[in-house]
Design a protein around this motif. Sequence first.
Motif, PDB file in Angstrom:
ATOM      1  N   PRO A  68      40.321  70.808   8.310  1.00  0.00           N
ATOM      2  CA  PRO A  68      38.904  70.452   8.392  1.00  0.00           C
ATOM      3  C   PRO A  68      38.658  69.574   9.605  1.00  0.00           C
ATOM      4  O   PRO A  68      39.480  68.703   9.934  1.00  0.00           O
ATOM      5  N   GLU A  69      37.564  69.802  10.264  1.00  0.00           N
ATOM      6  CA  GLU A  69      37.196  69.006  11.439  1.00  0.00           C
ATOM      7  C   GLU A  69      35.738  68.572  11.315  1.00  0.00           C
ATOM      8  O   GLU A  69      34.833  69.402  11.311  1.00  0.00           O
ATOM      9  N   PHE A  70      35.561  67.292  11.175  1.00  0.00           N
ATOM     10  CA  PHE A  70      34.209  66.754  11.107  1.00  0.00           C
ATOM     11  C   PHE A  70      34.125  65.518  11.989  1.00  0.00           C
ATOM     12  O   PHE A  70      35.086  64.762  12.129  1.00  0.00           O
ATOM     13  N   SER A  71      32.969  65.336  12.573  1.00  0.00           N
ATOM     14  CA  SER A  71      32.758  64.229  13.502  1.00  0.00           C
ATOM     15  C   SER A  71      32.271  62.988  12.769  1.00  0.00           C
ATOM     16  O   SER A  71      31.913  63.032  11.596  1.00  0.00           O
ATOM     17  N   LYS A  72      32.225  61.882  13.492  1.00  0.00           N
ATOM     18  CA  LYS A  72      31.687  60.664  12.909  1.00  0.00           C
ATOM     19  C   LYS A  72      30.206  60.840  12.576  1.00  0.00           C
ATOM     20  O   LYS A  72      29.714  60.280  11.588  1.00  0.00           O
ATOM     21  N   ALA A  73      29.512  61.632  13.421  1.00  0.00           N
ATOM     22  CA  ALA A  73      28.100  61.911  13.147  1.00  0.00           C
ATOM     23  C   ALA A  73      27.959  62.737  11.869  1.00  0.00           C
ATOM     24  O   ALA A  73      27.048  62.504  11.072  1.00  0.00           O
ATOM     25  N   ASP A  74      28.901  63.693  11.673  1.00  0.00           N
ATOM     26  CA  ASP A  74      28.895  64.473  10.433  1.00  0.00           C
ATOM     27  C   ASP A  74      29.103  63.566   9.227  1.00  0.00           C
ATOM     28  O   ASP A  74      28.432  63.687   8.204  1.00  0.00           O
ATOM     29  N   PHE A  75      30.050  62.664   9.377  1.00  0.00           N
ATOM     30  CA  PHE A  75      30.355  61.733   8.289  1.00  0.00           C
ATOM     31  C   PHE A  75      29.135  60.890   7.930  1.00  0.00           C
ATOM     32  O   PHE A  75      28.770  60.752   6.765  1.00  0.00           O
ATOM     33  N   LYS A  76      28.495  60.340   8.959  1.00  0.00           N
ATOM     34  CA  LYS A  76      27.328  59.484   8.724  1.00  0.00           C
ATOM     35  C   LYS A  76      26.199  60.262   8.066  1.00  0.00           C
ATOM     36  O   LYS A  76      25.575  59.779   7.106  1.00  0.00           O
ATOM     37  N   SER A  77      25.934  61.483   8.562  1.00  0.00           N
ATOM     38  CA  SER A  77      24.854  62.300   8.007  1.00  0.00           C
ATOM     39  C   SER A  77      25.129  62.684   6.564  1.00  0.00           C
ATOM     40  O   SER A  77      24.262  62.588   5.703  1.00  0.00           O
ATOM     41  N   GLU A  78      26.387  63.066   6.291  1.00  0.00           N
ATOM     42  CA  GLU A  78      26.710  63.518   4.938  1.00  0.00           C
ATOM     43  C   GLU A  78      26.733  62.374   3.939  1.00  0.00           C
ATOM     44  O   GLU A  78      26.416  62.553   2.759  1.00  0.00           O
ATOM     45  N   LYS A  79      27.100  61.194   4.422  1.00  0.00           N
ATOM     46  CA  LYS A  79      27.039  60.036   3.538  1.00  0.00           C
ATOM     47  C   LYS A  79      25.611  59.816   3.052  1.00  0.00           C
ATOM     48  O   LYS A  79      25.375  59.558   1.870  1.00  0.00           O
ATOM     49  N   GLN A  80      24.649  59.949   3.976  1.00  0.00           N
ATOM     50  CA  GLN A  80      23.255  59.768   3.594  1.00  0.00           C
ATOM     51  C   GLN A  80      22.821  60.840   2.596  1.00  0.00           C
ATOM     52  O   GLN A  80      22.084  60.565   1.643  1.00  0.00           O
ATOM     53  N   VAL A  81      23.303  62.078   2.827  1.00  0.00           N
ATOM     54  CA  VAL A  81      22.976  63.169   1.916  1.00  0.00           C
ATOM     55  C   VAL A  81      23.497  62.878   0.507  1.00  0.00           C
ATOM     56  O   VAL A  81      22.800  63.066  -0.494  1.00  0.00           O
ATOM     57  N   ILE A  82      24.723  62.368   0.419  1.00  0.00           N
ATOM     58  CA  ILE A  82      25.324  62.081  -0.880  1.00  0.00           C
ATOM     59  C   ILE A  82      24.599  60.932  -1.572  1.00  0.00           C
ATOM     60  O   ILE A  82      24.381  60.951  -2.786  1.00  0.00           O
ATOM     61  N   LEU A  83      24.210  59.940  -0.802  1.00  0.00           N
ATOM     62  CA  LEU A  83      23.430  58.856  -1.388  1.00  0.00           C
ATOM     63  C   LEU A  83      22.097  59.364  -1.932  1.00  0.00           C
ATOM     64  O   LEU A  83      21.616  58.896  -2.975  1.00  0.00           O
ATOM     65  N   GLU A  84      21.488  60.341  -1.224  1.00  0.00           N
ATOM     66  CA  GLU A  84      20.259  60.958  -1.730  1.00  0.00           C
ATOM     67  C   GLU A  84      20.541  61.762  -3.002  1.00  0.00           C
ATOM     68  O   GLU A  84      19.757  61.764  -3.942  1.00  0.00           O
TER      69      GLU A  84
END
Length: 842
Positions: free
Chosen positions: A111-127
Amino acid sequence: MNKIRDRILGNGFKVIYAPDDSNPLVSLHLFVKMGSAWETAEEAGYSHFSEHLVFKGTRSYPQGAMLDRITFLGGSINAYTEYDSTCYYITIPSEYCLEALKMLVELVRFPEFSKADFKSEKQVILEELTEVENDPEEYLIEKTARAYLKENPYGNPIIGNRKTLGKASYQGLKDFISKYYIPGMCFLVCAGDYNKGEVDKELDTLLADWQAEPLFDRQPFKDGFPEKFQYHRLNHRNESDIIAIAFPDLSETDADSNSLSMVYKALFMGRRSAMHKELYSRRQMIDTMRLHSLTGISDGLSILTILPKEGVTPIQILKAFKEGLEDFKMRGISATGLLQHQAELLNTYKYSFEYMESLASSLGAEEVCGDYKNFLKYPENVKKISRLQIRQIIDKWLDSNKMQVYYQGKGKLNAEEVNKLFQPNRIVSYKNGNKNYLERILPGGNRILLHRIKGKPGVGIAAAFSVSQLNERKGQRGINQLTSSLMLYGNSLYNYEQITDLCGLHGIKIKSSSRPEMTKISGKCFLEDLPLTLELFSKALFEPTFPRDHFRNIQQSTISILRRYKDYPNQYASILWRQMVYGRQSLLTSQEGNRSDLNQLTLTQIKNWHSRYYTPDNMILVLTGDLEFDSTLRLVEKYFDRQVSGGEHTEFDYSIYPSEKHRQEKDMQSSQAVIILGGFGPGYQQQEKILAMYVLSLILGGDTNSRLFNELRDSRGLAYSIDMDYYALREYGVFIIDGVVDRANVNVAIDVIKYELNKICQEGITEFELEKARNHLLGQMLQEQESVSAIAGTIAVSLRLGWDYEHFLTRKERLFAVTREQVIEIAREVIKEDNFYIQVLK
């Protein structure tokens, strides 16, 4: 079943093979034996977070390329996280099996994800977490599990918590995946039509250099159940009462697990269950009840959630529940009852082999808990359950000291009264166009079509009537849905209880569903039970008795459910949007009707409605399955050739009264907002335009790699999900885009949606997007063809809308005739600012 085999590679990676060549489809499920129950306190929610992140890209499929490719090939990909495992799965046409296998392996290995991916997905999970918190029933279940299980990790939410998710770091998630996504903790289930030799060879290539030792020997959490009854009151924003009652449940590896499941089934699950008969049918005190089971490798709990009828107090529910529970504990399960419940479980088990996704998932779940072979032994184990074992299980586990009651609502429920009520008591022991179809019109006017599908164990049945809410007039809103539902509650041959017994014992499924322009009664059965099922169907359709007690019960439940819409933001927003687009007085606004009209409806009106519309000349009947036409046709003629005079039908009323306002907002003081944006489009008489509209909807908002999904979720992290659907009537249709965002991001999200809609009008779509969408829709058709009842329903709907059988057979050809120019043209026709209606509920 006896063809299911496994193979273990040198690195410990296990493969389970379940061959089925009845449909050119394969479902691949890759399990990682790591879920929320095995996370450390600092890792809470990481399994679910990892599930989100690995989809961002891999070594060979960067930045969403995998999702694009899967859709292009006509497949579907998804994942889920549970307490004991995380599963990634792809269902796809068989010719692409090896490529899909490579994708799954890459998901867990590279799997390859960027720091931007991580930040965006964290917000999605919090939502996503907020969305769960805002759902009253989900919230209650989560709090009940935590309070009941205490130290048991099954009490922790799978999604995690705000503290650990807030502290989660990019490197921490990468380390988590590296640590646990290793061969010894992974296995693959391959179900469907595939070449085992090719799969073996591909796996050897893909996994040759993957080496790592298992991290730990998972020891299940046993027992730890409460030893004294407790009552808890929980605070939430919901207006209506919800009651949860928690009971102990056993690990799926426990010798008593199947017996306890049988007890809970007999007591709580389905219309035949003791508690449904007591609370819903006899006393008519509740709208719904549901049983939620939280178990796996470890012991866990089962939670019964109850929604009382309007005007029934929580303590009245609990008193009736206690009386029903004590009666069940005294009587146990009768010999006939045991045979019936065993038959229902075995019928459900047999149906699990109908869908490859279901089969792979079931095998995988057993492997997670120890050994997939236990799934194959299930029929044998169920047949071994004796009444003595049931008696022992009841005595041991239906103990008030092991129960807890949780209440959520604005009413009053006195703790002392509840505790006194549940003081422990002493337990007392005790169709002819080609060879695949046949079509006939019977003397009574019934149009019959038989569609043969080789190799299926079941038969699908669908009866479509030209009647709907569009026939209703002032003062009778909701009468059609109420009538169609009540038809299943008793007939000239069987009463309600006998119907439920027959269906349970023989695996017969029957349900009613309404939609504008038609009502459908559909179901399925096993081939050997077709005579019995057709008799039951014909009696339900043409000789219902409309029992007064069930009439009042369903009538009042429907009214009560209409009252509850405000507790469910997505449903409430949809209602408000339909009222804005169609107008409150339009018959299209609600098939359930309104509370005032429903309250005034009488049994005489119901019976008149049935005799007016539910007549043989107004019906199309479709049967699908591995049918022998001569014998099947004789059965159909026996039960459905009826000389019944036709009813007096009114025309459909398509009148609409769109609001002059194109945007409405309603503030419910929620931290999240539901956005619905849509407008009018072509009706189904314009077939080319309709197909182009379906393709457009998929490109814009279908599944997880659409334009709107990529922009709103992946790029901006604004929404956990965003969807676009199209619903067509004869003269017109509507497109609907809906999503849930933080209330502060409403205008930003709407601007992004409008931008993407305008962009597709200005720049059009690519040939790649067109081909991907068409392939994806084809893949969905293939998956649909796994279900005999779904195929019967699709054909019945097609015939009822005025098309012939060839229309069904040429679905693929018509779909692939859609051109890029047609999609762009329809986009420019319907996507206009003055055609947008926007509803915001926040």
